[in-house]
Design a protein around this motif. Structure first.
Motif, PDB file in Angstrom:
ATOM      1  N   VAL A 287       0.546  -1.127  -0.229  1.00 57.14           N
ATOM      2  CA  VAL A 287       0.034  -0.114   0.086  1.00 57.14           C
ATOM      3  C   VAL A 287       0.585   1.016   0.141  1.00 57.14           C
ATOM      4  O   VAL A 287       0.807   2.154  -0.732  1.00 57.14           O
ATOM      5  CB  VAL A 287      -1.046   0.287   1.746  1.00 57.14           C
ATOM      6  CG1 VAL A 287      -1.725   1.524   0.865  1.00 57.14           C
ATOM      7  CG2 VAL A 287      -2.484  -0.811   1.136  1.00 57.14           C
ATOM      8  N   LEU A 288       1.846   1.412   0.765  1.00 61.19           N
ATOM      9  CA  LEU A 288       3.153   2.481   1.234  1.00 61.19           C
ATOM     10  C   LEU A 288       3.786   2.386  -0.526  1.00 61.19           C
ATOM     11  O   LEU A 288       4.130   3.914  -0.884  1.00 61.19           O
ATOM     12  CB  LEU A 288       3.550   2.195   1.952  1.00 61.19           C
ATOM     13  CG  LEU A 288       3.361   2.272   3.346  1.00 61.19           C
ATOM     14  CD1 LEU A 288       4.502   2.545   4.337  1.00 61.19           C
ATOM     15  CD2 LEU A 288       2.542   3.625   4.222  1.00 61.19           C
ATOM     16  N   TRP A 289       4.430   1.123  -1.422  1.00 58.80           N
ATOM     17  CA  TRP A 289       4.484   1.898  -2.623  1.00 58.80           C
ATOM     18  C   TRP A 289       4.084   2.021  -3.549  1.00 58.80           C
ATOM     19  O   TRP A 289       4.294   2.531  -4.383  1.00 58.80           O
ATOM     20  CB  TRP A 289       5.559   0.293  -2.854  1.00 58.80           C
ATOM     21  CG  TRP A 289       6.187  -0.555  -1.934  1.00 58.80           C
ATOM     22  CD1 TRP A 289       7.405   0.778  -1.801  1.00 58.80           C
ATOM     23  CD2 TRP A 289       6.772  -1.718  -1.707  1.00 58.80           C
ATOM     24  NE1 TRP A 289       8.248  -0.110  -0.903  1.00 58.80           N
ATOM     25  CE2 TRP A 289       8.035  -1.564  -0.640  1.00 58.80           C
ATOM     26  CE3 TRP A 289       6.662  -2.733  -1.107  1.00 58.80           C
ATOM     27  CZ2 TRP A 289       8.817  -2.531  -0.588  1.00 58.80           C
ATOM     28  CZ3 TRP A 289       7.060  -3.730  -1.051  1.00 58.80           C
ATOM     29  CH2 TRP A 289       8.531  -4.026  -0.572  1.00 58.80           C
ATOM     30  N   GLU A 290       2.628   1.617  -3.405  1.00 61.12           N
ATOM     31  CA  GLU A 290       1.644   2.729  -4.528  1.00 61.12           C
ATOM     32  C   GLU A 290       1.428   4.267  -3.848  1.00 61.12           C
ATOM     33  O   GLU A 290       1.059   4.200  -5.465  1.00 61.12           O
ATOM     34  CB  GLU A 290       0.401   1.537  -3.996  1.00 61.12           C
ATOM     35  CG  GLU A 290       0.304  -0.367  -4.710  1.00 61.12           C
ATOM     36  CD  GLU A 290       0.948   0.193  -6.493  1.00 61.12           C
ATOM     37  OE1 GLU A 290       0.870   0.233  -7.166  1.00 61.12           O
ATOM     38  OE2 GLU A 290       2.207  -1.069  -6.550  1.00 61.12           O
ATOM     39  N   SER A 291       1.494   4.127  -3.201  1.00 61.56           N
ATOM     40  CA  SER A 291       1.083   5.577  -2.591  1.00 61.56           C
ATOM     41  C   SER A 291       2.205   6.535  -2.773  1.00 61.56           C
ATOM     42  O   SER A 291       3.683   6.452  -3.355  1.00 61.56           O
ATOM     43  CB  SER A 291       0.507   5.613  -0.944  1.00 61.56           C
ATOM     44  OG  SER A 291       0.658   6.759  -1.194  1.00 61.56           O
ATOM     45  N   GLU A 292       1.623   7.601  -3.381  1.00 60.27           N
ATOM     46  CA  GLU A 292       2.389   8.524  -3.732  1.00 60.27           C
ATOM     47  C   GLU A 292       3.013   9.210  -2.665  1.00 60.27           C
ATOM     48  O   GLU A 292       3.671  10.119  -2.904  1.00 60.27           O
ATOM     49  CB  GLU A 292       2.134   9.586  -5.089  1.00 60.27           C
ATOM     50  CG  GLU A 292       1.935   8.454  -6.504  1.00 60.27           C
ATOM     51  CD  GLU A 292       1.861   9.461  -7.511  1.00 60.27           C
ATOM     52  OE1 GLU A 292       1.397  11.121  -7.853  1.00 60.27           O
ATOM     53  OE2 GLU A 292       1.106   8.567  -8.621  1.00 60.27           O
ATOM     54  N   LYS A 293       2.185   9.714  -1.766  1.00 59.06           N
ATOM     55  CA  LYS A 293       2.852  10.570  -0.193  1.00 59.06           C
ATOM     56  C   LYS A 293       2.974   9.728   1.025  1.00 59.06           C
ATOM     57  O   LYS A 293       2.251   7.953   1.053  1.00 59.06           O
ATOM     58  CB  LYS A 293       1.668  11.551  -1.112  1.00 59.06           C
ATOM     59  CG  LYS A 293       0.153  10.915  -0.408  1.00 59.06           C
ATOM     60  CD  LYS A 293      -0.838  11.757   0.178  1.00 59.06           C
ATOM     61  CE  LYS A 293      -2.316  11.316   0.225  1.00 59.06           C
ATOM     62  NZ  LYS A 293      -3.129  11.713   0.796  1.00 59.06           N
ATOM     63  N   PRO A 294       3.125   9.805   1.294  1.00 60.45           N
ATOM     64  CA  PRO A 294       2.903   9.371   3.568  1.00 60.45           C
ATOM     65  C   PRO A 294       1.334   8.952   3.468  1.00 60.45           C
ATOM     66  O   PRO A 294       0.913  10.041   3.215  1.00 60.45           O
ATOM     67  CB  PRO A 294       4.140  10.354   4.208  1.00 60.45           C
ATOM     68  CG  PRO A 294       5.068  11.058   3.377  1.00 60.45           C
ATOM     69  CD  PRO A 294       3.738  10.904   1.989  1.00 60.45           C
ATOM     70  N   LEU A 295       1.159   7.674   3.953  1.00 57.65           N
ATOM     71  CA  LEU A 295       0.319   7.970   4.344  1.00 57.65           C
ATOM     72  C   LEU A 295      -0.037   7.303   5.807  1.00 57.65           C
ATOM     73  O   LEU A 295       0.778   7.179   6.857  1.00 57.65           O
ATOM     74  CB  LEU A 295      -0.168   6.096   3.820  1.00 57.65           C
ATOM     75  CG  LEU A 295      -0.373   6.166   2.853  1.00 57.65           C
ATOM     76  CD1 LEU A 295      -0.496   4.628   1.941  1.00 57.65           C
ATOM     77  CD2 LEU A 295      -1.643   6.899   2.149  1.00 57.65           C
ATOM     78  N   SER A 296      -1.005   8.151   6.565  1.00 57.98           N
ATOM     79  CA  SER A 296      -2.280   7.562   8.028  1.00 57.98           C
ATOM     80  C   SER A 296      -2.276   5.798   8.291  1.00 57.98           C
ATOM     81  O   SER A 296      -2.404   5.443   7.745  1.00 57.98           O
ATOM     82  CB  SER A 296      -2.752   8.360   8.447  1.00 57.98           C
ATOM     83  OG  SER A 296      -3.524   8.779   7.934  1.00 57.98           O
TER      84      SER A 296
END
Length: 122
Positions: A13-22
């Motif tokens: 999920v983090l790798w797919e995101s273009e921004k940091p996630l909560s």
């Protein structure tokens, strides 16, 4: 560093995101998770301890602030470190040959690989 199946699901999920996630973002975006929502805190702490993720700041959600997380390495870096992190490392040329037999690279990918090889030999 070896990650558990649940930790890899979070990393995906983090790798797919273009921004940091909560934590809440991770819960919202984890569609095929094998872990319970209440376990996300434990999984994030484990990933922090292993050095797979880092705190990337704070965000305000409603009336509270929460940490956001980003990966410290790419998906490719993780899998490369897994392959070569073991005592019995594969031979590089044989590994590349095996990958090419499983994946039919496009001409663009072959050109990029050739450019990487050329860069290493200069």
């Amino acid at each position: 560093m070896e990650l558990t199946k649940s930790e890899l699901e979070i990393m995906d999920v983090l790798w797919e995101s273009e921004k940091p996630l909560s934590r809440a973002d991770l819960l919202d975006r984890s569609e095929e998770k094998t872990w319970k929502d209440s376990s996300v805190h434990i999984l994030l702490n484990g990933l922090l301890q292993k050095g797979a993720i880092q705190e990337a700041g704070l965000v305000k959600r409603s009336k509270t602030y929460g940490r956001v997380f980003s990966p410290t390495l790419t998906r490719e870096e993780y899998y490369a470190s897994n392959i070569f992190g073991h005592r019995h490392k594969p031979e590089l040329v044989g590994l590349i040959d095996a990958i090419f037999r499983q994946v039919n690279p496009s001409q663009t990918e072959l050109d990029e690989i050739s450019a990487l090889v050329a860069k290493k030999t200069n």
